[in-house]
Design a protein around this motif. Structure first.
Motif, PDB file in Angstrom:
ATOM      1  N   UNK A   1      34.870  36.904  35.744  1.00 16.58           N
ATOM      2  CA  UNK A   1      35.817  35.527  35.094  1.00 16.58           C
ATOM      3  C   UNK A   1      34.991  34.193  35.306  1.00 16.58           C
ATOM      4  N   UNK A   2      35.580  32.629  36.207  1.00 13.61           N
ATOM      5  CA  UNK A   2      35.185  32.094  36.375  1.00 13.61           C
ATOM      6  C   UNK A   2      34.306  32.074  37.594  1.00 13.61           C
ATOM      7  N   UNK A   3      35.121  33.177  38.961  1.00 12.17           N
ATOM      8  CA  UNK A   3      34.836  33.135  39.966  1.00 12.17           C
ATOM      9  C   UNK A   3      33.564  34.107  40.758  1.00 12.17           C
ATOM     10  N   UNK A   4      33.518  34.297  41.453  1.00 12.62           N
ATOM     11  CA  UNK A   4      32.376  34.703  42.803  1.00 12.62           C
ATOM     12  C   UNK A   4      32.001  36.338  42.308  1.00 12.62           C
ATOM     13  N   UNK A   5      31.970  36.410  40.824  1.00 13.14           N
ATOM     14  CA  UNK A   5      31.603  38.100  40.131  1.00 13.14           C
ATOM     15  C   UNK A   5      31.014  37.958  39.161  1.00 13.14           C
TER      16      UNK A   5
ATOM     17  N   UNK B   1      33.475  40.128  45.341  1.00 13.65           N
ATOM     18  CA  UNK B   1      33.189  40.211  46.454  1.00 13.65           C
ATOM     19  C   UNK B   1      34.661  39.374  48.132  1.00 13.65           C
ATOM     20  N   UNK B   2      34.865  38.016  47.218  1.00 12.29           N
ATOM     21  CA  UNK B   2      35.722  36.917  47.767  1.00 12.29           C
ATOM     22  C   UNK B   2      37.343  37.654  47.890  1.00 12.29           C
ATOM     23  N   UNK B   3      38.068  38.200  46.426  1.00 14.31           N
ATOM     24  CA  UNK B   3      39.428  38.367  46.857  1.00 14.31           C
ATOM     25  C   UNK B   3      39.331  40.175  46.353  1.00 14.31           C
TER      26      UNK B   3
ATOM     27  N   UNK C   1      35.046  33.541  29.967  1.00 17.99           N
ATOM     28  CA  UNK C   1      34.813  32.550  30.279  1.00 17.99           C
ATOM     29  C   UNK C   1      32.649  33.361  30.840  1.00 17.99           C
ATOM     30  N   UNK C   2      32.090  33.987  29.896  1.00 20.34           N
ATOM     31  CA  UNK C   2      30.960  34.046  30.404  1.00 20.34           C
ATOM     32  C   UNK C   2      30.279  33.732  29.551  1.00 20.34           C
ATOM     33  N   UNK C   3      28.573  33.409  29.681  1.00 19.47           N
ATOM     34  CA  UNK C   3      27.628  33.380  28.984  1.00 19.47           C
ATOM     35  C   UNK C   3      27.079  34.614  28.533  1.00 19.47           C
TER      36      UNK C   3
END
Length: 288
Positions: free
Chosen positions: A239-243, A211-213, A31-33
């Motif tokens: 992944x696709x989230x806030x990390x 940081x979020x979950x 999921x990363x570039x």
């Protein structure tokens, strides 16, 4: 008479340069570039471990999982190699999609022939999501898969309010299976109230900088200072989230900013992953 005095240059003190290297024990590179791979290479990340996980949607067939597994073990290592990074993976059906028992069993049947692949470290990330009966059934069957094939295990623990109960269920199941050696299991996404549970039962623990979950770099270093770094790995679980991959190096910088040595940092961010993964003969990188 003039005397010639040979000028001798003063000897400079020898300075030992320590080049910090990193291993991200849990990241979802699919999921990363390519920019993320470039960042990791520049930051000193030399190896990553990618567990099988949720695709952002529930897959409709075992064939979808098989294609995903082939991507993990064949495509992603080639992507990583372009940036000088070793890529390893884990196979399973993740806890979020384990609610569908029939599909889960079809997926589990696909895994044994793939476990001998040189890039597969074990079974993971298995665990629980909402602590349902179906999830527990599939978890037990994947623990059996790992035990039968003598595989390392990487555990996913639930998010937020389900975490403590889920971790207690997971550790109980693992303890009650005499085939499972605790030192060959890493329980990931630990927090203050679950890290102690993992440690007291002899398992490795993972801190996820998300940081979020999950936890922030600052909170992670607080936990390390409280509990110590023994049998502990730090990861980004990007992944696709806030990390992102930078969460690993951000945590390293926070750790150093508080006065901890480079040697101590190397123990956490490089040597500990090598010690856990090194129980699999496919992992050739040794602690420094």
């Amino acid at each position: 008479r003039s005397r010639t005095v040979s000028a001798t240059k003063p000897r400079r003190p020898t300075v030992e340069l320590v080049i910090m290297r990193f291993i991200d024990p849990h990241i979802h590179c699919v999921s990363r570039t390519t920019d993320d791979y470039l960042f990791m290479a520049r930051a000193g990340v030399i190896a990553v471990s990618e567990p099988a996980f949720w695709a952002g949607y529930d897959r409709s067939s075992a064939g979808s999982f098989y294609d995903y597994f082939r991507h993990l073990i064949d495509v992603e290592p080639k992507r990583a190699a372009r940036y000088g990074i070793e890529h390893f993976s884990w196979l399973c059906i993740n806890a979020k999609e384990a609610e569908h028992i029939e599909l889960s069993r079809q997926v589990i049947k696909l895994i044994p022939p793939l476990l001998d692949h040189p890039r597969v470290l074990g079974v993971g990330e298995i665990g629980l999501n909402k602590n349902t009966r179906n999830e527990i059934t599939v978890f037990e069957e994947q623990v059996d898969l790992a035990a039968t094939h003598n595989q390392l295990i990487l555990i996913h623990t639930p998010h937020l309010e389900d975490k403590h109960k889920g971790t207690a269920i997971i550790t109980s199941i693992l303890r009650n299976d005499s085939r499972i050696k605790p030192e060959r299991v890493l329980i990931d996404h630990c927090e203050e109230h679950t890290l102690r549970m993992a440690r007291e039962n002899g398992f490795w623990a993972g801190l996820t900088i998300y940081p979020v979950t999950k936890v922030t770099p600052q909170r992670a270093v607080d936990i390390i200072e409280t509990f110590g770094h023994q049998m502990l790995c730090v990861n980004s679980a990007s992944d696709w989230g806030e990390s992102g991959p930078h969460m690993l190096t951000d945590t390293y910088l926070e750790f150093r900013k508080r006065g901890h040595s480079e040697h101590e940092a190397a123990e956490i961010f490089f040597n500990n992953p090598c010690r856990f993964f090194g129980q699999c003969p496919k992992w050739k990188i040794r602690p420094q």
